[in-house]
Design a protein around this motif. Structure first.
Motif, mmCIF file in Angstrom:
data_model
loop_
_atom_site.group_PDB
_atom_site.id
_atom_site.type_symbol
_atom_site.label_atom_id
_atom_site.label_comp_id
_atom_site.label_asym_id
_atom_site.label_seq_id
_atom_site.Cartn_x
_atom_site.Cartn_y
_atom_site.Cartn_z
ATOM 1 N N ALA A 151 8.925 6.802 0.919
ATOM 2 C CA ALA A 151 7.770 5.913 0.749
ATOM 3 C C ALA A 151 6.443 6.656 0.698
ATOM 4 N N TRP A 152 6.453 7.970 0.912
ATOM 5 C CA TRP A 152 5.208 8.726 0.978
ATOM 6 C C TRP A 152 4.448 8.691 -0.343
ATOM 7 N N ASP A 153 3.138 8.617 -0.228
ATOM 8 C CA ASP A 153 2.278 8.683 -1.411
ATOM 9 C C ASP A 153 0.871 9.017 -0.945
ATOM 10 N N GLU A 154 0.385 10.199 -1.307
ATOM 11 C CA GLU A 154 -0.987 10.551 -0.933
ATOM 12 C C GLU A 154 -2.011 9.636 -1.587
ATOM 13 N N CYS B 84 0.835 -1.203 0.000
ATOM 14 C CA CYS B 84 0.000 0.000 0.000
ATOM 15 C C CYS B 84 0.871 1.256 0.000
ATOM 16 N N GLY B 85 0.305 2.329 -0.555
ATOM 17 C CA GLY B 85 0.939 3.627 -0.410
ATOM 18 C C GLY B 85 0.955 4.060 1.043
ATOM 19 N N VAL B 86 1.928 4.874 1.397
ATOM 20 C CA VAL B 86 2.097 5.340 2.775
ATOM 21 C C VAL B 86 1.725 6.820 2.838
ATOM 22 N N CYS B 87 0.685 7.131 3.593
ATOM 23 C CA CYS B 87 0.273 8.520 3.734
ATOM 24 C C CYS B 87 1.414 9.349 4.312
ATOM 25 N N PRO B 88 1.673 10.548 3.779
ATOM 26 C CA PRO B 88 2.720 11.408 4.351
ATOM 27 C C PRO B 88 2.519 11.591 5.852
ATOM 28 N N GLN B 89 3.638 11.602 6.588
ATOM 29 C CA GLN B 89 3.545 11.572 8.042
ATOM 30 C C GLN B 89 4.833 12.058 8.675
ATOM 31 N N PRO B 90 4.778 12.449 9.953
ATOM 32 C CA PRO B 90 5.976 12.951 10.638
ATOM 33 C C PRO B 90 6.903 11.828 11.089
ATOM 34 N N GLN B 91 7.357 11.035 10.133
ATOM 35 C CA GLN B 91 8.323 9.964 10.379
ATOM 36 C C GLN B 91 9.379 10.005 9.271
ATOM 37 N N PRO B 92 10.603 9.567 9.537
ATOM 38 C CA PRO B 92 11.695 9.699 8.556
ATOM 39 C C PRO B 92 11.676 8.631 7.470
ATOM 40 N N ASN B 93 10.584 8.540 6.714
ATOM 41 C CA ASN B 93 10.522 7.590 5.597
ATOM 42 C C ASN B 93 9.877 8.263 4.389
ATOM 43 N N GLU B 94 10.335 9.474 4.103
ATOM 44 C CA GLU B 94 9.692 10.292 3.078
ATOM 45 C C GLU B 94 9.711 9.638 1.704
ATOM 46 N N VAL C 168 3.415 18.664 6.356
ATOM 47 C CA VAL C 168 3.859 17.859 7.494
ATOM 48 C C VAL C 168 4.784 18.669 8.396
ATOM 49 N N ASP C 169 5.714 19.395 7.807
ATOM 50 C CA ASP C 169 6.628 20.206 8.618
ATOM 51 C C ASP C 169 5.873 21.241 9.449
ATOM 52 N N ALA C 170 4.837 21.835 8.866
ATOM 53 C CA ALA C 170 4.067 22.848 9.596
ATOM 54 C C ALA C 170 3.377 22.250 10.814
ATOM 55 N N THR C 171 2.913 21.007 10.708
ATOM 56 C CA THR C 171 2.207 20.396 11.833
ATOM 57 C C THR C 171 3.123 20.151 13.021
ATOM 58 N N THR C 172 4.408 20.071 12.792
ATOM 59 C CA THR C 172 5.338 19.824 13.897
ATOM 60 C C THR C 172 5.690 21.100 14.651
ATOM 61 N N ARG C 173 5.267 22.258 14.128
ATOM 62 C CA ARG C 173 5.637 23.541 14.741
ATOM 63 C C ARG C 173 4.482 24.204 15.488
ATOM 64 N N ILE C 174 3.336 23.559 15.557
ATOM 65 C CA ILE C 174 2.179 24.210 16.161
ATOM 66 C C ILE C 174 1.841 23.580 17.506
ATOM 67 N N LYS C 175 1.123 24.306 18.310
ATOM 68 C CA LYS C 175 0.741 23.834 19.641
ATOM 69 C C LYS C 175 -0.190 22.634 19.550
ATOM 70 N N TYR C 176 -1.212 22.739 18.716
ATOM 71 C CA TYR C 176 -2.187 21.645 18.577
ATOM 72 C C TYR C 176 -1.744 20.723 17.445
ATOM 73 N N HIS C 177 -0.671 19.948 17.691
ATOM 74 C CA HIS C 177 -0.006 19.198 16.632
ATOM 75 C C HIS C 177 -0.604 17.814 16.386
ATOM 76 N N GLN C 178 -1.560 17.410 17.181
ATOM 77 C CA GLN C 178 -2.193 16.105 16.972
ATOM 78 C C GLN C 178 -3.509 16.292 16.212
ATOM 79 N N PHE C 179 -3.638 15.614 15.077
ATOM 80 C CA PHE C 179 -4.857 15.709 14.276
ATOM 81 C C PHE C 179 -5.665 14.444 14.505
ATOM 82 N N ARG C 180 -6.789 14.620 15.200
ATOM 83 C CA ARG C 180 -7.609 13.487 15.616
ATOM 84 C C ARG C 180 -9.057 13.738 15.205
#
Length: 531
Positions: A86-89, A74-84, A281-293
């Motif tokens: 493999a990313w594929d939206e 399967c494709g790997v959704c972009p994410q804050p992990q060091p496996n760029e 992805v980089d922007a999500t690591t710099r904000i206070k509310y960094h968890q998207f649920r």
């Protein structure tokens, strides 16, 4: 690369596909495999943050002359992990594992398995059930879907909902649901029994399982799919944030991306869709509310969902459909939980970290209960360890107990099988530090029969007797022999390998926290949901 042979299958009106028969070191077949089979159209470009789109009726995976080749993953959704790399939206695909041999008369039972990763990371390619399918009685087709994560799967705001009829909140859950519906409609072509589907998952996959079960219970009987559920090392969680609270996160993300807030909602969405995945992805690591649920949108997640558990309507629906549930935990979940985006070593940072996941009112109530006077608990070395403990309590231990107790209280106890794992296989030492004990994830080698690692003969015998023979029966829809004396009893695999059915020593504290959160758990919903 694992040894394999081509495996062709006629999916009738969906066309022909080529997968693999996976082989062991002696070239004996372990199982059949199809990797990366699409269940939806790509959620890319103008369809980023749109509800997943079903494959059209005319869609074919291949022809007899040119079968569709699904031998990868399967494709790997972009994410804050060091496996760029493999990313594929374009990730709305499933991996499918099929036992060797002829299926039962009604078809193989089906396990729809949702991967974990805090809803922020992870992928459908990491689990390995091959030896489970070849070496145990747990013979079932296993469907492992990929789905959108983090900002791609759970970005929400009232503005986005009002842009068009295609935009939606809780997209990761909608992806999972469409994959489940695809499975229901198509699994018979793979030899599966569409009327015998168990949904399950680990960690965030378990949390997703709860929400998929809740959604399924809200549908008419003729549209329900779920027959049984496995919730492993995660519970229902809190009633998710309101759309109003999600707007705060949305505004913060726009600021991090330098997108003017005075733009119209349509213009904001256009700019967001124009950005590359790395920037987002980089922007999500710099904000206070960094968890998207998840958010309480009144569509996938109902307003007052936690009240449904407490007032008995959830139990009533489970009883009507006879849906059984295996649910449980590991002894030392907190050691892994404390590693995910931990706070700085002070109480204010811990409070802010909790707000990234949970409604503010719930966070305030938790802080008052856990840290009276602002003091560090005596059983914690520092505030980072305190975070791991409270995070594990809310995600797993305490909220699981509140849910189970409510189901039992409203007459659904006969449907519940509880477990606890205090034993650790030797192969876990390669993935987790020994001093982390029986931490989050260590029991996956139990459920998936090594999960790609090797179990020795003694461990295999222990696991069969403790849980695996019953797991096989559960997935098949047969009666299990759990050994507990009443529904709140726990079947525990002790550190020495013995099995003990025992009273729940943590029930009282779990119910205390459940009741505290219940007082603040009604999510304020001032924005009309689009149904």
């Amino acid at each position: 690369m694992r040894a394999s042979e081509p495996y062709l299958r006629d999916l009738q009106f969906r066309g022909f596909v080529e997968g693999l028969t996976l082989l062991d070191k002696q070239s004996l077949p372990l199982c059949h495999y199809f990797g990366g089979i699409p269940y939806a159209l790509p959620p890319t470009k103008q369809f980023r943050w749109a509800r997943p789109r079903s494959l059209p009726p005319c869609f074919r995976y291949g022809t007899s002359a040119s079968p569709g080749k699904y031998t990868g993953s399967c494709g790997v959704c972009p994410q804050p992990q060091p496996n760029e790399d493999a990313w594929d939206e374009d990730c709305l695909q499933s991996n499918i594992y099929i036992p060797i041999g002829d299926p039962p008369q009604q078809g193989w039972p089906v396990l729809f398995w949702i991967h974990g990763g805090f809803l922020q990371f992870g992928n459908a390619n990491d689990s390995n059930p091959m030896k489970m399918l070849s070496d145990t009685d747990c013979k079932a087709i296993i469907v492992m879907p990929a789905y959108r994560l983090n900002v791609f799967g759970f970005l929400a705001s009232p503005e986005l909902l009002n842009v068009s009829s295609d935009t939606s909140a809780n997209l990761g859950f909608w992806d999972q649901r469409l994959a489940l519906e695809w499975t229901w409609q198509n699994i018979s072509y793979f030899g599966g029994n569409a009327s015998n589907i168990t949904i399950g998952g680990y960690s965030a996959g378990s949390h997703s399982t709860f929400h998929q079960l809740a959604y399924d219970l809200g549908l008419p009987d003729n549209k329900c799919i779920v027959r049984r559920a496995l919730m492993m090392s995660n519970g229902p969680g809190l009633q998710p944030k309101s759309l109003d609270e999600a707007q705060d996160q949305f505004d913060e993300l726009l600021q991090a991306l330098e997108i003017p807030r005075e733009l119209s909602a349509a213009e904001k969405l256009l700019k967001l869709r124009s950005l590359d995945a790395r920037t987002l992805v980089d922007a999500t690591t710099r904000i206070k509310y960094h968890q998207f649920r998840a958010v309480t949108d009144g569509s996938f997640v109902r307003v007052g969902l936690m009240r449904e558990i407490d007032n008995g309507s959830f139990a009533s629906r489970m009883k009507t459909r006879g849906i059984k549930l295996i649910i449980g935990e590991c002894k030392d979940e907190h050691n892994v939980y404390g590693t995910w985006r931990p706070p700085s070593n002070d109480i204010d940072s811990l409070f802010q970290r909790l707000q990234a996941d949970y409604p503010t009112a719930s966070c305030k109530a938790l802080m008052r209960h856990y840290y009276p006077g602002g003091k560090l608990p005596t059983d914690c070395q520092d505030w980072k360890q305190a975070f791991g403990c409270i995070y594990a309590d809310i995600q797993i231990h305490h909220l699981e107990r509140g849910m189970v107790n409510a189901l039992v209280r409203h007459g659904a106890g006969h449907l519940i099988y509880r477990y606890r794992i205090e034993w650790r296989a030797a192969c876990c030492d390669r993935r987790w530090p020994k001093d982390w004990g029986v931490t989050h994830g260590t029991d996956m080698v139990l459920w998936f029969w090594g999960d790609g690692d090797s179990l020795n003969k003694a461990e295999q015998q222990l696991i069969r007797a403790a849980f695996h023979d019953n797991l096989a029966k559960f997935i098949k829809g047969e009666e299990v022999e759990w050994g507990t004396q009443h529904p709140l009893h726990i079947r525990t695999l002790k550190a020495n390998g013995s099995v003990k059915c025992e009273e729940d020593r943590w029930l009282e504290e779990g119910l205390k926290v459940w009741d505290i959160l219940k007082e603040v758990g009604t999510t304020r919903q001032t924005v009309a949901a689009r149904l």
